[in-house]
Design an enzyme around this catalytic site. Structure first.
Site, PDB file in Angstrom:
ATOM      1  CB  SER A  26      10.770  -7.732   2.812  1.00  0.00           C
ATOM      2  OG  SER A  26       9.260  -6.560   3.208  1.00  0.00           O
ATOM      3  CG  HIS A  51      11.341 -10.569   6.040  1.00  0.00           C
ATOM      4  ND1 HIS A  51      11.917 -11.272   6.772  1.00  0.00           N
ATOM      5  CD2 HIS A  51      10.852  -9.217   6.150  1.00  0.00           C
ATOM      6  CE1 HIS A  51      11.606 -10.139   7.872  1.00  0.00           C
ATOM      7  NE2 HIS A  51      11.021  -8.924   6.801  1.00  0.00           N
ATOM      8  CG  ASP A  53       8.262  -7.092   6.978  1.00  0.00           C
ATOM      9  OD1 ASP A  53       8.698  -7.399   7.949  1.00  0.00           O
ATOM     10  OD2 ASP A  53       7.654  -6.782   5.928  1.00  0.00           O
ATOM     11  CG  MET A  55       4.223  -3.890  10.173  1.00  0.00           C
ATOM     12  SD  MET A  55       4.673  -2.143   9.909  1.00  0.00           S
ATOM     13  CE  MET A  55       6.520  -2.881   8.240  1.00  0.00           C
ATOM     14  CG  HIS A  84       9.955  -8.510  11.085  1.00  0.00           C
ATOM     15  ND1 HIS A  84      10.557  -7.535  10.817  1.00  0.00           N
ATOM     16  CD2 HIS A  84       9.987  -8.653  12.376  1.00  0.00           C
ATOM     17  CE1 HIS A  84      10.576  -6.310  11.172  1.00  0.00           C
ATOM     18  NE2 HIS A  84      10.645  -6.933  12.549  1.00  0.00           N
ATOM     19  CG  MET A  86       7.782  -5.280  13.282  1.00  0.00           C
ATOM     20  SD  MET A  86       8.524  -4.561  11.836  1.00  0.00           S
ATOM     21  CE  MET A  86       7.373  -6.153  11.001  1.00  0.00           C
ATOM     22  CG  MET A 155      14.303  -4.376  13.507  1.00  0.00           C
ATOM     23  SD  MET A 155      13.475  -5.032  11.824  1.00  0.00           S
ATOM     24  CE  MET A 155      13.379  -3.809  10.826  1.00  0.00           C
ATOM     25  N   GLY A 160       8.578  -0.942  10.182  1.00  0.00           N
ATOM     26  CA  GLY A 160       7.364   0.367   9.895  1.00  0.00           C
ATOM     27  C   GLY A 160       6.883   0.368   9.379  1.00  0.00           C
ATOM     28  CG  PHE A 161       6.482   3.014   7.441  1.00  0.00           C
ATOM     29  CD1 PHE A 161       5.286   3.947   6.719  1.00  0.00           C
ATOM     30  CD2 PHE A 161       7.143   3.774   8.592  1.00  0.00           C
ATOM     31  CE1 PHE A 161       4.634   4.020   7.520  1.00  0.00           C
ATOM     32  CE2 PHE A 161       5.679   3.857   9.302  1.00  0.00           C
ATOM     33  CZ  PHE A 161       4.411   4.603   9.145  1.00  0.00           C
ATOM     34  N   GLY A 162       8.311   0.069   4.269  1.00  0.00           N
ATOM     35  CA  GLY A 162       9.588  -0.659   3.427  1.00  0.00           C
ATOM     36  C   GLY A 162       9.870   0.787   2.761  1.00  0.00           C
ATOM     37  N   GLY A 163      11.104   0.437   1.917  1.00  0.00           N
ATOM     38  CA  GLY A 163      11.637   1.984   1.194  1.00  0.00           C
ATOM     39  C   GLY A 163      12.514   3.132   1.930  1.00  0.00           C
ATOM     40  CG  ASP A 193      13.671  -6.979   8.038  1.00  0.00           C
ATOM     41  OD1 ASP A 193      13.752  -5.280   7.098  1.00  0.00           O
ATOM     42  OD2 ASP A 193      12.641  -6.644   8.722  1.00  0.00           O
ATOM     43  N   GLY A 194      16.029  -4.108   5.997  1.00  0.00           N
ATOM     44  CA  GLY A 194      15.967  -2.653   5.993  1.00  0.00           C
ATOM     45  C   GLY A 194      17.183  -1.947   5.503  1.00  0.00           C
ATOM     46  N   GLY A 195      16.206  -1.137   4.599  1.00  0.00           N
ATOM     47  CA  GLY A 195      17.219  -0.678   3.743  1.00  0.00           C
ATOM     48  C   GLY A 195      18.744  -1.545   2.582  1.00  0.00           C
ATOM     49  N   GLY A 215      12.851  -5.510   0.721  1.00  0.00           N
ATOM     50  CA  GLY A 215      11.313  -5.370   0.324  1.00  0.00           C
ATOM     51  C   GLY A 215      11.356  -4.287  -1.459  1.00  0.00           C
TER      52      GLY A 215
HETATM   53  C1  DX5 Z   1      10.236  -2.521   8.230  1.00  0.00           C
HETATM   54  C2  DX5 Z   1       9.998  -4.046   7.431  1.00  0.00           C
HETATM   55  C3  DX5 Z   1      10.927  -4.391   6.557  1.00  0.00           C
HETATM   56  C4  DX5 Z   1      10.537  -3.766   5.414  1.00  0.00           C
HETATM   57  C5  DX5 Z   1      12.073  -3.731   4.619  1.00  0.00           C
HETATM   58  O1  DX5 Z   1       9.671  -2.201   9.085  1.00  0.00           O
HETATM   59  O2  DX5 Z   1      10.257  -5.025   8.775  1.00  0.00           O
HETATM   60  O3  DX5 Z   1      10.833  -6.133   6.642  1.00  0.00           O
HETATM   61  O4  DX5 Z   1      10.171  -4.457   4.436  1.00  0.00           O
HETATM   62  O5  DX5 Z   1      11.492  -2.774   2.991  1.00  0.00           O
HETATM   63  P1  DX5 Z   1      12.976  -2.498   3.024  1.00  0.00           P
HETATM   64  O6  DX5 Z   1      13.652  -3.788   2.134  1.00  0.00           O
HETATM   65  O7  DX5 Z   1      12.462  -1.365   1.145  1.00  0.00           O
HETATM   66  O8  DX5 Z   1      13.727  -1.283   3.666  1.00  0.00           O
HETATM   67 ZN    ZN Z   2      10.554  -7.314   8.215  1.00  0.00          ZN
END
Ligand code: DX5
Ligand code: ZN
Length: 243
Positions: A26, A51, A53, A55, A84, A86, A155, A160-163, A193-195, A215
């Site tokens: 991502s 990927h 994102d 938003m 993706h 959002m 999900m 909304g956010f990475g990390g 997707d996520g973490g 990501g």
């Molecule tokens: C979250 C995104 C993810 C995000 C994943 O809203 O849809 O694609 O970038 O990032 P990590 O892997 O850091 O959770």
């Molecule tokens: Zn995503």
């Protein structure tokens, strides 16, 4: 011990034959001033998809990438683009992202009251269509459309956010989505997707996910190329069971 004998499905995107498990870095956590460099690095590291994102600041609090950036990425990426969305009212933007170069386009069920129509619209443009479930959205939301979906995105954080930290209950969610798809006679793959990182990736695959989005685990490292390889190595033992 988790059952690894799941039907993880297969997905062909624009002539690209997939491997058992696909790694989808991502770019949300990439350096936006060096996107070309960062995408080339993960492609050298064996990424299968990029990927992206999108938003809108309404469905999720953050605002990220729009159609012009997707178009620019399309010019330099060799991997297919997994976009993706959002965003609210995704139907309004399907053609924009298709013409920008998306190969896979996913929409959230929470903002798609006419999901059959939205999925049919995406597929009619020759792009793979996916439905996305937020962590608190029940699996039943896709039950009546399972046979129409090219893929399902689960999900494992709130979007909304990475990390953010992986939500462990997502593994059970993946298993239940797999059951719904199997009951519908569908071998569509499940994306998570996520973490996702090298510590939980094998669990996600064992639960039935075969597209891993990551990501931070890739781009918040000094060497995204090596991190992409490390993520694939982490699921190496699981890869062969999903031909
Ligand atoms: C979250 C995104 C993810 C995000 C994943 O809203 O849809 O694609 O970038 O990032 P990590 O892997 O850091 O959770
Ligand atoms: Zn995503």
């Amino acid at each position: 011990m988790t059952d690894r004998h799941v039907n993880a499905g297969d997905l062909k995107v624009s002539g690209y034959q997939t491997r058992g498990v696909q790694i989808a870095p991502s770019i949300l956590s990439a350096n936006f001033a060096e996107l070309g460099r960062d995408i080339a690095a993960v492609e050298r590291g064996g990424a299968d998809l990029i990927h992206i994102d999108v938003m809108d600041g309404h469905f999720v609090p953050n605002i990220t990438i729009g159609q012009p950036v997707v178009r620019a990425i399309k010019r330099i990426a060799t991997c297919p683009l997994d976009v993706h969305l959002m965003i609210e009212e995704p139907d309004r933007y399907v053609d924009d992202f298709v013409s920008a170069g998306a190969n896979m386009l996913s929409v959230h069920v929470e903002v798609s009251p006419y999901l059959h129509r939205t999925i049919a619209l995406i597929k009619s443009r020759g792009v793979k269509a996916g439905a996305v479930l937020n962590p608190s959205t029940p699996v039943s939301a896709i039950e009546h459309i399972a046979s129409e979906l090219d893929f399902v995105l689960v999900m494992s954080v709130n979007p909304g956010f990475g990390g953010q930290a992986f939500i462990p209950q997502s593994l059970d969610k993946v298993r239940r989505v797999r059951e719904v798809l199997n009951r519908a006679g569908s071998s569509a793959p499940i994306e998570i997707d996520g973490g996702i990182d090298a510590l939980n990736a094998a669990d996600a695959v064992a639960a039935g996910a075969s597209i891993l989005v990551a990501g931070n685990a890739i781009f918040a490292t000094p060497d995204p190329e090596a991190a992409t390889r490390a993520l694939r190595a982490a699921v190496g033992s699981a890869t062969g069971s999903h031909a």
